[in-house]
Design a protein around this motif. Structure first.
Motif, PDB file in Angstrom:
ATOM      1  N   LEU A 169       0.832  -1.206   0.000  1.00  7.35           N
ATOM      2  CA  LEU A 169       0.000   0.000   0.000  1.00  7.35           C
ATOM      3  C   LEU A 169       0.869   1.260   0.000  1.00  7.35           C
ATOM      4  CD1 LEU A 169      -2.872  -1.018   2.447  1.00  7.35           C
ATOM      5  CD2 LEU A 169      -2.932  -0.915  -0.051  1.00  7.35           C
ATOM      6  N   LYS A 191       1.693   1.778  -3.524  1.00 11.22           N
ATOM      7  CA  LYS A 191       0.507   2.217  -4.272  1.00 11.22           C
ATOM      8  C   LYS A 191       0.236   3.703  -4.059  1.00 11.22           C
ATOM      9  CE  LYS A 191      -4.500   1.468  -4.681  1.00 11.22           C
ATOM     10  NZ  LYS A 191      -5.637   0.568  -4.361  1.00 11.22           N
ATOM     11  N   TYR A 192       0.355   4.166  -2.812  1.00  9.05           N
ATOM     12  CA  TYR A 192      -0.006   5.550  -2.497  1.00  9.05           C
ATOM     13  C   TYR A 192       1.205   6.480  -2.424  1.00  9.05           C
ATOM     14  CZ  TYR A 192      -4.682   3.783  -1.512  1.00  9.05           C
ATOM     15  OH  TYR A 192      -5.922   3.198  -1.620  1.00  9.05           O
ATOM     16  N   TRP A 219      -4.616   5.688   7.892  1.00  9.78           N
ATOM     17  CA  TRP A 219      -5.702   4.727   8.146  1.00  9.78           C
ATOM     18  C   TRP A 219      -6.466   5.126   9.410  1.00  9.78           C
ATOM     19  CZ3 TRP A 219      -5.506   1.478  12.545  1.00  9.78           C
ATOM     20  CH2 TRP A 219      -6.493   0.472  12.600  1.00  9.78           C
ATOM     21  N   ILE A 234      -6.865   7.005   1.462  1.00 14.48           N
ATOM     22  CA  ILE A 234      -6.811   5.561   1.226  1.00 14.48           C
ATOM     23  C   ILE A 234      -8.192   5.097   0.770  1.00 14.48           C
ATOM     24  CG2 ILE A 234      -6.387   3.298   2.274  1.00 14.48           C
ATOM     25  CD1 ILE A 234      -4.573   4.732   4.313  1.00 14.48           C
ATOM     26  N   GLU A 249     -11.556  -0.046  -0.027  1.00 15.54           N
ATOM     27  CA  GLU A 249     -11.165  -1.458  -0.065  1.00 15.54           C
ATOM     28  C   GLU A 249      -9.808  -1.683   0.606  1.00 15.54           C
ATOM     29  OE1 GLU A 249     -11.052  -2.764  -4.099  1.00 15.54           O
ATOM     30  OE2 GLU A 249      -9.286  -1.563  -4.637  1.00 15.54           O
ATOM     31  N   ASP A 250      -8.938  -0.675   0.513  1.00 13.31           N
ATOM     32  CA  ASP A 250      -7.641  -0.781   1.176  1.00 13.31           C
ATOM     33  C   ASP A 250      -7.768  -0.530   2.680  1.00 13.31           C
ATOM     34  OD1 ASP A 250      -6.318  -1.399  -1.190  1.00 13.31           O
ATOM     35  OD2 ASP A 250      -6.000   0.714  -1.693  1.00 13.31           O
ATOM     36  N   LEU A 303      -8.844  -3.757   3.971  1.00 13.14           N
ATOM     37  CA  LEU A 303      -7.718  -4.690   3.968  1.00 13.14           C
ATOM     38  C   LEU A 303      -6.833  -4.470   5.201  1.00 13.14           C
ATOM     39  CD1 LEU A 303      -6.007  -6.871   2.573  1.00 13.14           C
ATOM     40  CD2 LEU A 303      -4.912  -5.038   1.245  1.00 13.14           C
TER      41      LEU A 303
END
Length: 275
Positions: A202, A205-206, A217, A246, A249-250, A253
């Motif tokens: 993640l 990704k970010y 988060w 975020i 769905e992440d 997760l």
């Protein structure tokens, strides 16, 4: 992107703050506070048991930010609760901090047989205007229920350990339903999830670090975070969490990483009691 929350006292609290636990070296807390305010932090969290309130006070005085733009938290320790010396402990904290008031005063731990009477004194301190909000730390649902049954004042904050590896959803939901702001201490789990595969993926990704993913988060859930660091680069990095979002769905997760892992420990004087 809004990075503050309103407490049930109708006072604003930053979602991001600096924790200064174990920052006891010479000028360590003071320098950390100066670095933090330069990076945009406005919340400083200390406690009498950290033995650094004097240093924090110096940092507040020398950081160049007006007092009314800062949010300062400290806490009453277990010993003072057992001695029934809450007012004295609070006054000593104010004296060490060189402040006329704190924004938030917390019961550090729910000492059995003490925390209800401690809370009554905190109510008096709040009425005096020397603590603008009062709250608790390390309280579980049963402690909060007992407090509510014995007091008309709901805590403004419950400060608990919370991070992707320790996500007490039932307690968090309870607090949020009651209008109690959850604040996460040890939100980086003292580094325990920084090499976690999911958090690393993640992060890629970010385009943020796993630490930033973990802090974001929490804040996206409306949870305030107070990561501790004395290193200017880490303080700056930990504060760089409001420039991305975020995806849900992440977020879901990350929720699945919970393993009830506590990087902090119950104090020795409470270890015989089931928490």
């Amino acid at each position: 992107m809004d990075n503050t929350v309103f407490l049930n006292t109708n006072r604003e609290m930053p979602l991001l703050g600096l924790g200064v636990y174990k920052a006891t070296g010479e000028n360590e807390a003071e320098n950390a506070i100066i670095s933090a305010v330069e990076s945009g932090y406005r919340l400083i969290d200390t406690a009498s048991v950290y033995k650094n309130e004097e240093n924090v006070g110096r940092g507040i005085a020398s950081c160049g930010i007006p007092r009314n733009e800062l949010f300062i938290t400290t806490k009453v320790w277990n010993t003072a609760q057992r001695l029934g010396d809450i007012q004295g402990a609070f006054e000593r904290s104010l004296d060490r901090l060189k402040l006329d008031y704190v924004d938030l005063y917390l019961i550090h731990w729910p000492v059995p047989g003490c925390y209800l009477s401690t809370w009554k004194v905190l109510e008096e301190i709040q009425k005096s205007g020397r603590a603008l909000s009062i709250g608790v730390s390390n309280f579980e649902i049963r402690h909060l229920e007992e407090l509510e049954a014995n007091s008309g004042i709901i805590p403004a904050v419950n400060q608990i350990e919370c991070h992707p590896l320790c996500y007490p959803k039932e307690l968090i939901d309870y607090c949020q339903n009651k209008g109690i702001q959850v604040q996460a201490y040890a939100p980086l789990a003292r580094g325990a999830y920084l090499d976690n595969d999911v958090m690393c993926v993640l992060g890629t990704k970010y385009a943020h670090t796993p630490a930033q993913i973990g802090l974001r988060w929490a804040t996206q859930k409306g949870i305030s975070v107070i990561p501790k660091s004395v290193h200017p680069d880490r303080i700056r990095s930990n504060g760089n969490i409001f420039d991305f979002t975020i995806e849900q769905e992440d977020m879901d997760l990350i929720d699945t990483l919970n393993e009830n892992f506590h990087s902090s420990h119950v104090p020795e004087d409470l270890r015989d009691i089931a928490f």
